[in-house]
Write an enzyme that holds these catalytic residues in place. Structure first.
Site, PDB file in Angstrom:
ATOM      1  N   GLN A 150       0.776  -1.116  -0.226  1.00 26.43           N
ATOM      2  CA  GLN A 150      -0.092  -0.279  -0.011  1.00 26.43           C
ATOM      3  C   GLN A 150       0.903   1.079   0.175  1.00 26.43           C
ATOM      4  O   GLN A 150       0.733   2.059   0.867  1.00 26.43           O
ATOM      5  CB  GLN A 150      -1.007  -0.339   1.070  1.00 26.43           C
ATOM      6  CG  GLN A 150      -2.013  -0.831   0.758  1.00 26.43           C
ATOM      7  CD  GLN A 150      -3.324  -0.458  -0.335  1.00 26.43           C
ATOM      8  OE1 GLN A 150      -3.810   0.964  -0.324  1.00 26.43           O
ATOM      9  NE2 GLN A 150      -4.006  -1.028  -0.805  1.00 26.43           N
ATOM     10  N   SER A 151       2.634   1.480  -0.282  1.00 29.05           N
ATOM     11  CA  SER A 151       2.785   2.695  -0.756  1.00 29.05           C
ATOM     12  C   SER A 151       2.791   3.911  -1.676  1.00 29.05           C
ATOM     13  O   SER A 151       1.982   3.550  -2.402  1.00 29.05           O
ATOM     14  CB  SER A 151       4.079   1.725  -1.323  1.00 29.05           C
ATOM     15  OG  SER A 151       4.891   3.653  -2.105  1.00 29.05           O
ATOM     16  N   ASN A 152       2.567   4.620  -0.642  1.00 27.34           N
ATOM     17  CA  ASN A 152       1.577   6.239  -1.495  1.00 27.34           C
ATOM     18  C   ASN A 152       3.048   6.449  -2.442  1.00 27.34           C
ATOM     19  O   ASN A 152       2.729   7.251  -2.978  1.00 27.34           O
ATOM     20  CB  ASN A 152       1.630   6.864  -0.070  1.00 27.34           C
ATOM     21  CG  ASN A 152       0.946   6.300   1.070  1.00 27.34           C
ATOM     22  OD1 ASN A 152      -0.728   6.824   0.259  1.00 27.34           O
ATOM     23  ND2 ASN A 152       0.783   6.207   2.287  1.00 27.34           N
TER      24      ASN A 152
END
Ligand SMILES: *Cc1c(COP(=O)(O)O)cnc(C)c1O
Length: 339
Positions: free
Chosen positions: A76-78
């Site tokens: 879930q990397s921004n």
């Protein structure tokens, strides 16, 4: 003034981002005067702190005539999501490696939230099991692309190197200017700290501006000593790049009391902070970074860490896209307002 005009840079974000008061939360907690620097509103692909770093990183990529950005992060990397959006803006491709760093994640964790937005921005993705050296993995992927005739530009996890950190020297200058414009002193800046580029850039930028505002980094993953060393290392490299002399080591302050069960696992205090911000101020935090940073600030207020008249600025680094990947815990959370 900052000496950053010689570094290649592209414009990706809205700037300056607003510095807003949080009057309801200030009254509710009976604490110092609370403000929020809205870097969740940088404007690129739902925004966040990586946009500022990418202005310098992608600037360098353009100067090298790169045609594909290669980077890595947690699932879930921004950062990967903002890199993918930046690639679209510049007419480049993006290749992202996603590490399965979080155990026992919810059912939608690998398809919704940031992963879905990566898809919207056309990034090609590869998944990896947890615990690998992800920068080495991403560099190997970049080498493979080079063998295939592409011109990749490698961006380390979180965009956290001296080039990316320049983006947060710019943010430091924005905050100092915004405070000056309204005759306000900032007594503390509080933020969530992970891959270190944000805190390191702020600390280096404030030093360059001869500002004494202390920055409290609330760790989202690592132990205090580890995080302090990591941030100090990048402060040193960033200061060398900016040619601003030596930054005293005691400028790097970290509290590791809000990590909970580890990276990407919200603690009870994280969930409470997320609902405090949403219900009291209409602001969306996230379960991985800004929720933990905010929880730290709230507990420090309850512990009397700040003085009554202090002006405390929470740096909102973004991340709300990840809320959708944590719907199971958030939708069943029973929020009860308490002081
Ligand atoms: C990456 C990130 C951070 C941490 O910033 P670092 O520069 O990696 O320390 C904080 N908040 C959000 C929402 C992020 O995506």
């Amino acid at each position: 003034m900052l000496n950053i005009d010689d570094f290649p840079r592209v414009s990706l974000g809205h700037g300056p981002t607003p510095l807003e008061a949080m009057p309801r939360l200030t009254e509710h907690l009976g604490g110092p005067n609370l403000f929020i620097k809205r870097d969740d509103c940088t404007g690129l692909g739902t925004g966040g702190n990586k946009t500022r770093k990418l202005e310098f990183l992608v600037g360098e990529a353009m100067a090298e005539k790169a045609d594909i950005l290669v980077t890595q992060g947690a699932v879930q990397s921004n950062h990967v999501r903002q890199t993918a959006a930046a690639a679209c803006r510049m007419g480049m491709d993006c290749h992202g490696l996603l590490e399965r760093r979080v155990q026992n994640a919810g059912a939608d964790y690998e398809v919704t939230g940031n992963v879905f937005l990566d898809h919207m921005f056309g990034a090609s993705l590869e998944f990896r099991e947890g615990g690998l050296d992800m920068n080495a993995e991403a560099q190997a992927a970049a080498d493979k692309l080079r063998d295939q005739g592409r011109n990749p530009y490698f961006i380390p996890g979180g965009g956290s190197n001296a080039t990316g950190a320049l983006g947060y020297a710019v943010c430091a200058q924005e905050m100092v200017t915004q405070a000056g414009d309204r005759d306000m002193t900032i007594d503390w800046i509080v933020m969530g700290t992970g891959s270190t580029g944000t805190q390191a850039g702020l600390v280096a930028g404030l030093h360059a501006l001869q500002s004494e505002i202390p920055v409290m980094g609330v760790s989202v993953r690592q132990k205090r000593d580890f995080q302090i060393k990591a941030v100090q290392g990048l402060v040193e490299k960033t200061a060398a790049k900016m040619k601003i002399g030596t930054v005293p080591e005691n400028k790097v302050i970290v509290d590791d009391g809000y990590v909970g069960g580890g990276y990407g696992v919200p603690a009870p205090s994280t969930l409470e902070a997320i609902f405090l911000a949403s219900r009291m101020e209409g602001i969306l935090l996230d379960p991985v970074y800004s929720g933990k940073g905010f929880a730290g600030m709230v507990q420090m207020i309850r512990d009397g860490f700040f003085k009554k008249g202090d002006n405390v600025v929470f740096l909102h680094t973004g991340g709300s896209a990840a809320l959708f990947a944590y719907q199971d815990v958030l939708s069943t959370y029973k929020y009860k307002r308490s002081a």
